[in-house]
Design a protein around this motif. Structure first.
Motif, mmCIF file in Angstrom:
data_model
loop_
_atom_site.group_PDB
_atom_site.id
_atom_site.type_symbol
_atom_site.label_atom_id
_atom_site.label_comp_id
_atom_site.label_asym_id
_atom_site.label_seq_id
_atom_site.Cartn_x
_atom_site.Cartn_y
_atom_site.Cartn_z
ATOM 1 N N GLN A 128 -17.162 3.840 -17.646
ATOM 2 C CA GLN A 128 -17.254 4.126 -16.223
ATOM 3 C C GLN A 128 -18.539 3.541 -15.646
ATOM 4 O OE1 GLN A 128 -15.424 5.376 -13.935
ATOM 5 N NE2 GLN A 128 -13.973 6.850 -14.752
ATOM 6 N N VAL A 129 -18.427 2.974 -14.452
ATOM 7 C CA VAL A 129 -19.569 2.438 -13.737
ATOM 8 C C VAL A 129 -19.586 3.080 -12.364
ATOM 9 C CG1 VAL A 129 -20.688 0.392 -12.806
ATOM 10 C CG2 VAL A 129 -19.404 0.234 -14.959
ATOM 11 N N GLN A 130 -20.681 3.738 -12.034
ATOM 12 C CA GLN A 130 -20.853 4.276 -10.681
ATOM 13 C C GLN A 130 -21.682 3.301 -9.862
ATOM 14 O OE1 GLN A 130 -21.266 6.809 -13.353
ATOM 15 N NE2 GLN A 130 -19.087 7.046 -12.910
ATOM 16 N N LEU A 131 -21.257 3.118 -8.622
ATOM 17 C CA LEU A 131 -21.914 2.191 -7.705
ATOM 18 C C LEU A 131 -22.279 2.936 -6.437
ATOM 19 C CD1 LEU A 131 -19.340 -0.714 -8.120
ATOM 20 C CD2 LEU A 131 -21.577 -0.568 -9.228
ATOM 21 N N VAL A 132 -23.522 2.816 -6.011
ATOM 22 C CA VAL A 132 -23.979 3.506 -4.804
ATOM 23 C C VAL A 132 -24.574 2.487 -3.844
ATOM 24 C CG1 VAL A 132 -25.496 5.266 -3.862
ATOM 25 C CG2 VAL A 132 -24.429 5.610 -6.110
ATOM 26 N N GLU A 133 -23.936 2.383 -2.665
ATOM 27 C CA GLU A 133 -24.387 1.431 -1.659
ATOM 28 C C GLU A 133 -25.370 2.072 -0.700
ATOM 29 O OE1 GLU A 133 -19.781 0.345 -1.877
ATOM 30 O OE2 GLU A 133 -20.931 2.196 -1.673
ATOM 31 N N ALA A 165 -26.165 0.226 -9.600
ATOM 32 C CA ALA A 165 -25.168 0.552 -10.615
ATOM 33 C C ALA A 165 -25.733 1.551 -11.623
ATOM 34 C CB ALA A 165 -24.722 -0.717 -11.337
ATOM 35 N N SER A 166 -24.830 2.285 -12.251
ATOM 36 C CA SER A 166 -25.239 3.310 -13.215
ATOM 37 C C SER A 166 -25.446 2.736 -14.608
ATOM 38 C CB SER A 166 -24.181 4.420 -13.269
ATOM 39 O OG SER A 166 -22.940 3.887 -13.694
#
Length: 114
Positions: free
Chosen positions: A1-6, A24-25
């Protein structure tokens, strides 16, 4: 899993600039492709900038010369520098990462208005 926060969206006048960030995480040097897509109301989601883990960069004609994608591996962050913004750049912008599947950020609004 990859979390992306803009982050970094907002409103700007035509001709103005904005810089979007996507953190990215995970270590982004291990991500095959990262990039930015956008979706305007009633339209499909389209790519506006993509960068590979070998730093190959791809832009559509609509943003070529105005948008620049970059990576900061130490910060696990990619950026989208947007210059000379136009009304038609108004959209929700999504960060994307692809390893063996596609991951998306939550999206961030960019509005270009006078």
């Amino acid at each position: 899993q990859v979390q992306l926060v803009e982050s970094g969206g907002g409103s700007v006048q035509p001709g103005g600039s904005l810089r979007l960030s996507c953190k990215a995480s995970t270590n982004i040097s291990s991500i095959t492709w990262m990039g930015w897509h956008r979706q305007a109301p009633g339209k499909q989601r389209d790519s506006v900038a993509t960068v590979s883990n070998h730093d190959v960069k791809i832009y559509p004609n609509s943003v070529q010369g105005r948008f620049t994608i970059s990576r900061d591996i130490a910060k696990n962050t990619i950026y989208l520098q947007m210059n000379d913004l136009k009304f038609e750049d108004t959209a929700v912008y999504y960060c994307m990462a692809w390893i063996s599947e596609t991951y998306w950020g939550q999206g961030i609004q960019v509005t270009v208005s006078a």
